[in-house]
Design an enzyme around this catalytic site. Structure first.
Site, PDB file in Angstrom:
ATOM      1  N   ASP A   1      79.412  84.282  27.321  1.00 60.71           N
ATOM      2  CA  ASP A   1      79.596  84.307  25.862  1.00 60.71           C
ATOM      3  C   ASP A   1      80.614  83.285  25.375  1.00 60.71           C
ATOM      4  O   ASP A   1      81.274  83.484  24.357  1.00 60.71           O
ATOM      5  CB  ASP A   1      80.020  85.712  25.366  1.00 60.71           C
ATOM      6  CG  ASP A   1      79.072  86.780  25.840  1.00 60.71           C
ATOM      7  OD1 ASP A   1      77.859  86.510  25.828  1.00 60.71           O
ATOM      8  OD2 ASP A   1      79.531  87.860  26.234  1.00 60.71           O
TER       9      ASP A   1
ATOM     10  N   THR B   1      72.382  90.518  23.702  1.00 55.39           N
ATOM     11  CA  THR B   1      71.251  91.260  24.260  1.00 55.39           C
ATOM     12  C   THR B   1      71.355  92.739  23.911  1.00 55.39           C
ATOM     13  O   THR B   1      70.372  93.380  23.553  1.00 55.39           O
ATOM     14  CB  THR B   1      71.225  91.107  25.799  1.00 55.39           C
ATOM     15  OG1 THR B   1      71.167  89.720  26.094  1.00 55.39           O
ATOM     16  CG2 THR B   1      70.015  91.792  26.411  1.00 55.39           C
TER      17      THR B   1
ATOM     18  N   ALA C   1      71.494  88.331  29.511  1.00 53.75           N
ATOM     19  CA  ALA C   1      72.549  87.841  28.625  1.00 53.75           C
ATOM     20  C   ALA C   1      71.870  86.965  27.590  1.00 53.75           C
ATOM     21  O   ALA C   1      70.748  86.519  27.798  1.00 53.75           O
ATOM     22  CB  ALA C   1      73.583  87.043  29.396  1.00 53.75           C
TER      23      ALA C   1
ATOM     24  N   HIS D   1      72.072  83.804  24.450  1.00 57.52           N
ATOM     25  CA  HIS D   1      72.760  82.700  23.801  1.00 57.52           C
ATOM     26  C   HIS D   1      72.443  82.794  22.324  1.00 57.52           C
ATOM     27  O   HIS D   1      71.299  83.000  21.961  1.00 57.52           O
ATOM     28  CB  HIS D   1      72.211  81.351  24.280  1.00 57.52           C
ATOM     29  CG  HIS D   1      72.391  81.126  25.740  1.00 57.52           C
ATOM     30  ND1 HIS D   1      73.611  81.078  26.331  1.00 57.52           N
ATOM     31  CD2 HIS D   1      71.487  80.907  26.704  1.00 57.52           C
ATOM     32  CE1 HIS D   1      73.452  80.836  27.620  1.00 57.52           C
ATOM     33  NE2 HIS D   1      72.172  80.736  27.878  1.00 57.52           N
ATOM     34  N   THR D   2      73.449  82.600  21.502  1.00 59.53           N
ATOM     35  CA  THR D   2      73.192  82.617  20.069  1.00 59.53           C
ATOM     36  C   THR D   2      73.229  81.184  19.563  1.00 59.53           C
ATOM     37  O   THR D   2      74.169  80.449  19.863  1.00 59.53           O
ATOM     38  CB  THR D   2      74.262  83.455  19.346  1.00 59.53           C
ATOM     39  OG1 THR D   2      74.393  84.668  20.068  1.00 59.53           O
ATOM     40  CG2 THR D   2      73.862  83.741  17.918  1.00 59.53           C
TER      41      THR D   2
HETATM   42  P1  GDP Z   1      76.743  81.863  25.262  1.00 61.21           P
HETATM   43  O1  GDP Z   1      76.055  82.985  25.944  1.00 61.21           O
HETATM   44  O2  GDP Z   1      77.782  81.217  26.126  1.00 61.21           O
HETATM   45  O3  GDP Z   1      75.809  80.879  24.647  1.00 61.21           O
HETATM   46  O4  GDP Z   1      77.591  82.491  24.058  1.00 61.21           O
HETATM   47  P2  GDP Z   1      77.086  83.461  22.878  1.00 61.21           P
HETATM   48  O5  GDP Z   1      76.003  82.817  22.145  1.00 61.21           O
HETATM   49  O6  GDP Z   1      76.870  84.826  23.385  1.00 61.21           O
HETATM   50  O7  GDP Z   1      78.430  83.571  22.022  1.00 61.21           O
HETATM   51  C1  GDP Z   1      78.937  82.563  21.302  1.00 61.21           C
HETATM   52  C2  GDP Z   1      78.977  82.973  19.841  1.00 61.21           C
HETATM   53  O8  GDP Z   1      79.880  82.135  19.174  1.00 61.21           O
HETATM   54  C3  GDP Z   1      77.665  82.773  19.116  1.00 61.21           C
HETATM   55  O9  GDP Z   1      77.560  83.726  18.090  1.00 61.21           O
HETATM   56  C4  GDP Z   1      77.778  81.370  18.536  1.00 61.21           C
HETATM   57  O10 GDP Z   1      76.995  81.147  17.367  1.00 61.21           O
HETATM   58  C5  GDP Z   1      79.219  81.347  18.188  1.00 61.21           C
HETATM   59  N1  GDP Z   1      79.884  80.043  18.276  1.00 61.21           N
HETATM   60  C6  GDP Z   1      79.740  79.057  19.213  1.00 61.21           C
HETATM   61  N2  GDP Z   1      80.640  78.079  18.984  1.00 61.21           N
HETATM   62  C7  GDP Z   1      81.362  78.457  17.894  1.00 61.21           C
HETATM   63  C8  GDP Z   1      82.475  77.900  17.194  1.00 61.21           C
HETATM   64  O11 GDP Z   1      82.998  76.862  17.534  1.00 61.21           O
HETATM   65  N3  GDP Z   1      82.942  78.621  16.130  1.00 61.21           N
HETATM   66  C9  GDP Z   1      82.425  79.817  15.738  1.00 61.21           C
HETATM   67  N4  GDP Z   1      82.954  80.439  14.700  1.00 61.21           N
HETATM   68  N5  GDP Z   1      81.395  80.382  16.397  1.00 61.21           N
HETATM   69  C10 GDP Z   1      80.878  79.725  17.454  1.00 61.21           C
END
Ligand code: GDP
Length: 430
Positions: free
Chosen positions: A12, A301, A38, A40-41
């Site tokens: 995350d 997830t 897991a 990714h968002t």
């Molecule tokens: P991953 O599994 O490593 O891709 O991470 P996730 O997607 O679970 O969590 C990262 C969250 O942080 C997501 O909701 C992203 O949209 C958000 N995100 C990523 N980079 C940034 C950032 O620089 N700033 C902010 N505010 N949100 C971010």
């Protein structure tokens, strides 16, 4: 050339956003390990998406999205995801699925649930996506490879044999309904028809792409601390989360991986059980969770609230080292703009001694955080494009952490979108 995008911590960290961003200038994005356990968002011009299996480059028409042999392939989830993005206006992604990938079977998901039930309070906090039973079977040599879907005699024989094995456990350990081989065979025929147009020899495809000078991104899932060898065993996942495994899980030579971008979040979060030294609780944690990520720190997830903590230099230094980091992408820095002061964990105190080396699990459980408090910057840094324009205290935070972890922070992410990125020169870059 090959670039890997991997996590330094518990997952995350924002790998999806960084992969989506780097995919603009790449040709192929490969998932090389893990499964749909897991998410990714990703936020881009089509909207906000949670992907679990589909590689994060799937939003670009020029990208080929590849499921490598190392993945735990859940076919209904993959196809559900493809349908979902197409329904929301994204052009149909180009997909290739390794003929050597193995499939998550419906009974893997059941076994995951039954085992967590059996363990009760001692459970691993599994997402119940079938990942541990899947990889157990893969290495016990009773898994199903995608290629086997296309040999019906082999498939029938194997389905009978595996159902025989599984039914012993279902009957005697879990006391649950038995598997019906005919029903399982039907399911596998459905899987075969779904994947048939996309199956290929991924290793050969990627090796040819390398000869043609294409850029390949390897997209990791979770992070170093969830690696079965180097993580917080046994509170880990069941496949390697390290960039090195990208060579195996995609079928490419290890020396082709030229850049390893390790994603570190500006604070910590974790899901599932296990030691989490810099964890915070109560209102302090609730506030960071509410403000964190893009719309709060809740599992992509599972929707579970994530455990929250301050940035952990000990875990991140270790996490970056094991990945073989060439570049750190430091993400979600904008979220910390509300704090007057920001504690950072710079060491662990274990049995009265302070260390900056990440220990094995039974020692980790005894570790107490040594915190240093840095001044906050108290403003919104979203929209800033140049490193020099960041408030001084914000730059000091980045540079303090860079010094502690010892790897160059060359990208700072200050928002969830593709364009929210600040590139920076680092003295530590080789
Ligand atoms: P991953 O599994 O490593 O891709 O991470 P996730 O997607 O679970 O969590 C990262 C969250 O942080 C997501 O909701 C992203 O949209 C958000 N995100 C990523 N980079 C940034 C950032 O620089 N700033 C902010 N505010 N949100 C971010």
């Amino acid at each position: 050339m090959v670039k890997a995008v991997v996590g330094a911590n518990w997952g995350d960290e924002g790998k999806g956003k960084i992969t989506d961003m780097l995919a603009e200038k790449a040709d192929i994005v490969v998932r090389f390990q893990g499964g749909a356990n897991a998410g990714h968002t990703i936020v881009n011009k089509y909207g906000k998406f949670a992907l679990h299996t589909l590689p994060s480059g799937a939003f670009y028409e020029h990208i080929t999205s590849v499921i490598g042999n190392g993945v735990a392939l859940n076919i209904p989830i993959l196809f559900g995801e493809i349908k979902n993005i197409i329904d929301r206006g994204v052009p149909a992604p180009k997909i290739m699925i390794s003929d050597r990938a193995q499939m998550v079977m419906p009974y893997h998901i059941l076994f995951d649930q039954y085992e967590e039930e059996r363990l009760g309070g001692k459970s691993f906090g599994s997402t119940k996506s079938g990942i541990a039973p899947f990889y157990s079977d893969k290495y016990a040599k009773i898994g199903f490879q995608v290629s086997e879907l296309f040999d019906d005699d082999l498939l029938k024989e194997k389905v009978e044999r595996i159902c025989g094995i599984k039914n012993v456990t279902l009957e005697h350990l879990y006391h649950k309904p038995l598997l019906d081989p005919a029903e399982l065979l039907n399911t596998l025929h459905e899987y075969r028809d779904m994947v048939a147009p996309y199956v290929g020899d991924v290793s050969s495809f990627l090796n040819n792409a390398l000869k043609e000078g294409k850029t390949i991104l390897l997209e990791g899932q979770l992070g170093t601390l969830k690696d079965p060898d180097h993580g917080i065993y046994p509170m880990v996942t069941s496949s390697s989360t390290l960039a090195a495994y990208g060579a195996i899980g995609a079928g490419i030579p290890p020396y082709e991986i030229k850049q390893i971008i390790t994603v570190c979040k500006a604070y910590s979060s974790a899901v599932g059980a296990g030691a989490f030294v810099s964890e915070i609780f109560g209102e302090e944690a609730d506030e960071l969770r509410r403000r964190g990520g893009d719309g709060g720190e809740y599992g992509a997830t599972t929707g579970r609230p994530r455990r929250m903590g301050w940035f952990d230099c000990v875990a991140s230094k270790y996490g970056c080292r094991l990945q073989g980091t060439t570049d750190v992408a430091f993400t979600v820095l904008d979220v910390l703009g509300y704090l007057d002061e920001i504690p950072v964990c710079t060491g662990y105190e274990i049995d009265g001694e302070v260390t900056t080396d990440f220990p094995v699990t039974h020692k980790l459980e005894k570790a107490k955080p040594v915190l240093k408090t840095l001044p906050g910057w108290k403003c919104d840094i979203r929209g800033i494009k140049n490193y020099d324009e960041l408030p001084e205290n914000c730059r000091n935070y980045v540079e303090f952490i860079e010094e502690q972890i010892g790897f160059p922070i060359t990208m700072v992410s200050n928002g969830p979108g593709r364009e929210d990125i600040i590139y920076r020169e680092s003295k530590l870059s080789k």
